[in-house]
Design an enzyme around this catalytic site. Sequence first.
Site, PDB file in Angstrom:
ATOM      1  N   ASN A   1     -12.256  13.602   0.834  1.00 15.78           N
ATOM      2  CA  ASN A   1     -13.348  12.685   1.189  1.00 15.78           C
ATOM      3  C   ASN A   1     -14.699  13.345   0.933  1.00 15.78           C
ATOM      4  OD1 ASN A   1     -11.473  10.782   1.933  1.00 15.78           O
ATOM      5  ND2 ASN A   1     -11.481  11.381   4.100  1.00 15.78           N
TER       6      ASN A   1
ATOM      7  N   TYR B   1      -1.951  -0.548  11.025  1.00 18.34           N
ATOM      8  CA  TYR B   1      -2.065  -1.213   9.711  1.00 18.34           C
ATOM      9  C   TYR B   1      -0.851  -0.900   8.850  1.00 18.34           C
ATOM     10  CZ  TYR B   1      -3.288  -1.644   4.769  1.00 18.34           C
ATOM     11  OH  TYR B   1      -3.257  -1.930   3.426  1.00 18.34           O
TER      12      TYR B   1
ATOM     13  N   THR C   1       0.829  -1.211   0.000  1.00 15.41           N
ATOM     14  CA  THR C   1       0.000   0.000   0.000  1.00 15.41           C
ATOM     15  C   THR C   1       0.863   1.261   0.000  1.00 15.41           C
ATOM     16  OG1 THR C   1      -1.503   1.252   1.412  1.00 15.41           O
ATOM     17  CG2 THR C   1      -0.092  -0.305   2.523  1.00 15.41           C
ATOM     18  N   ASP C   2       0.258   2.363  -0.441  1.00 12.84           N
ATOM     19  CA  ASP C   2       0.954   3.653  -0.357  1.00 12.84           C
ATOM     20  C   ASP C   2       1.021   4.164   1.089  1.00 12.84           C
ATOM     21  OD1 ASP C   2      -1.721   4.328  -0.017  1.00 12.84           O
ATOM     22  OD2 ASP C   2      -1.776   5.871  -1.577  1.00 12.84           O
ATOM     23  N   GLU C   3       0.238   3.549   1.987  1.00 13.04           N
ATOM     24  CA  GLU C   3       0.201   4.061   3.366  1.00 13.04           C
ATOM     25  C   GLU C   3       1.530   3.879   4.094  1.00 13.04           C
ATOM     26  OE1 GLU C   3      -3.208   3.379   5.723  1.00 13.04           O
ATOM     27  OE2 GLU C   3      -4.587   3.519   4.036  1.00 13.04           O
TER      28      GLU C   3
ATOM     29  N   ARG D   1     -10.567  10.122  12.791  1.00 14.83           N
ATOM     30  CA  ARG D   1      -9.763   8.908  13.034  1.00 14.83           C
ATOM     31  C   ARG D   1      -8.470   9.321  13.751  1.00 14.83           C
ATOM     32  NH1 ARG D   1      -8.227   5.774   7.603  1.00 14.83           N
ATOM     33  NH2 ARG D   1     -10.144   4.639   7.980  1.00 14.83           N
TER      34      ARG D   1
ATOM     35  N   LYS E   1       2.180  -3.329   7.407  1.00 17.31           N
ATOM     36  CA  LYS E   1       2.450  -3.515   5.974  1.00 17.31           C
ATOM     37  C   LYS E   1       3.898  -3.104   5.654  1.00 17.31           C
ATOM     38  CE  LYS E   1       0.151  -4.600   2.971  1.00 17.31           C
ATOM     39  NZ  LYS E   1      -0.202  -5.925   2.371  1.00 17.31           N
TER      40      LYS E   1
END
Length: 359
Positions: free
Chosen positions: A260, A161, A136-138, A293, A165
């Site tokens: 968003n 998360y 992922t790009d995260e 969040r 990753k």
Amino acid sequence: MTTKTLFVTGGAGFIGSALVRQLIAETDWRIINIDKLTYAGNLESLATVADDPRHIFSRADICDRAALDALFAQHQPDGVMHLAAESHVDRSIHGPGDFIQTNMVGTFTLLEAARGYWGQLDQEHRRSFRFHHISTDEVFGSLGEDGAFNEATAYDPRSPYSASKAASDHLVRAWHHTYGLPVVVTNCSNNYGPYHFPEKLIPLMILNALAGKPLPIYGKGDNVRDWLYVDDHARALRTVFEQGRVGETYCVGGNAERTNMQVVDALCTLLDELAPRQDRLGYATQKTFVADRPGHDKRYAIDAGKLRRELGWSPRESFDSGLRKTVQWYLTNPAWVAHVQSGEYQQWLDRHYQPGATA
Ligand code: NAD
Ligand code: DAU
């Protein structure tokens, strides 16, 4: 006769099932789909390939070395595309344990099983084998107003998360540098499309809107994500698996940055057109601001220039066309949605599938 046998882990999930459906439709490969079937895995997402003899499903946990060794010995794959993971940031905040287990220990276990198998292949097959790690790009953290992540961006994960990753990416590269395992890694931006589990922004908003529920927008709705239609990601994965240079990383993204709020507004507009509320009030009236969040990454954007230049990949869907297809899919597949939401599917699964069962 098929030309390749491929392991796909996590092939009952959102992206994995799109990849499996695409590979069965567009290649003559035999796909061994290895998935634990957690809450996010769903055999109903594989209904169109269920009867194809080239799709073999095996319910197994990537943390189970004995199960993996048996699968490698039985099927003798030409490569692995590794997608199995815990994937939802909010869940990782509330319970990081499963993320450490599957994303880190699971990837380590799979790497060791793959290394053991690969080590006893003849020279030609050792050279052609690929271990493709899907990430992922995260892992790159959070961007300011400008710029985009690329393959040289330093890692800076900020949620349980993304940290898990990032750890798995490091393990995969270490297995290449230390043991010579022929790996490729891809880091992709936010996916959307059909069969997406309704805990993630886009399916959650569509289904909440239709159910007359609030549309929960974290913070001010000004966080930015870079969206890619899931079938375009699947095509990128096949491109990198087949043509990517060993040891290299490729960033994948749709060049479709949206806040968003823009995403939610676009969904409301599409739903107003395709499934208007009976009272004719717009779906946007259901928008609700909720607490942010914790540690919410502000902005992601991917520079996919390397993949475009070196391997000729580019997305086929625009954000507008992909979002329309996605909304239409949710409107025309109420049974899939109802099963996922009711827990009926989980009960069916518990009755029919035991770990290790092969369908
Ligand atoms: P998902 O949560 O929809 O699916 C994950 C799949 O993995 C499920 O079928 C689940 O049953 C399976 N799984 C979980 N733990 C397992 C275990 N221990 N053993 C075997 N199977 C297990 O996830 P997704 O959105 O399809 O993401 C797939 C991969 O792509 C992940 O590695 C994720 O990090 C990565 N990714 C996702 C996105 C995105 O926007 N969704 C973007 C970039 C990268
Ligand atoms: O960037 C790739 C990543 O994209 C993947 O690695 C992850 O597996 C995938 O889940 C996704 O992570 P995000 O956290 O970006 O996706 P999510 O759909 O959870 O949230 C998208 C944005 O929408 C994020 O800024 C948080 C916000 N959001 C999300 C939900 C669920 C809301 O405002 N309200 C919500 O109810």
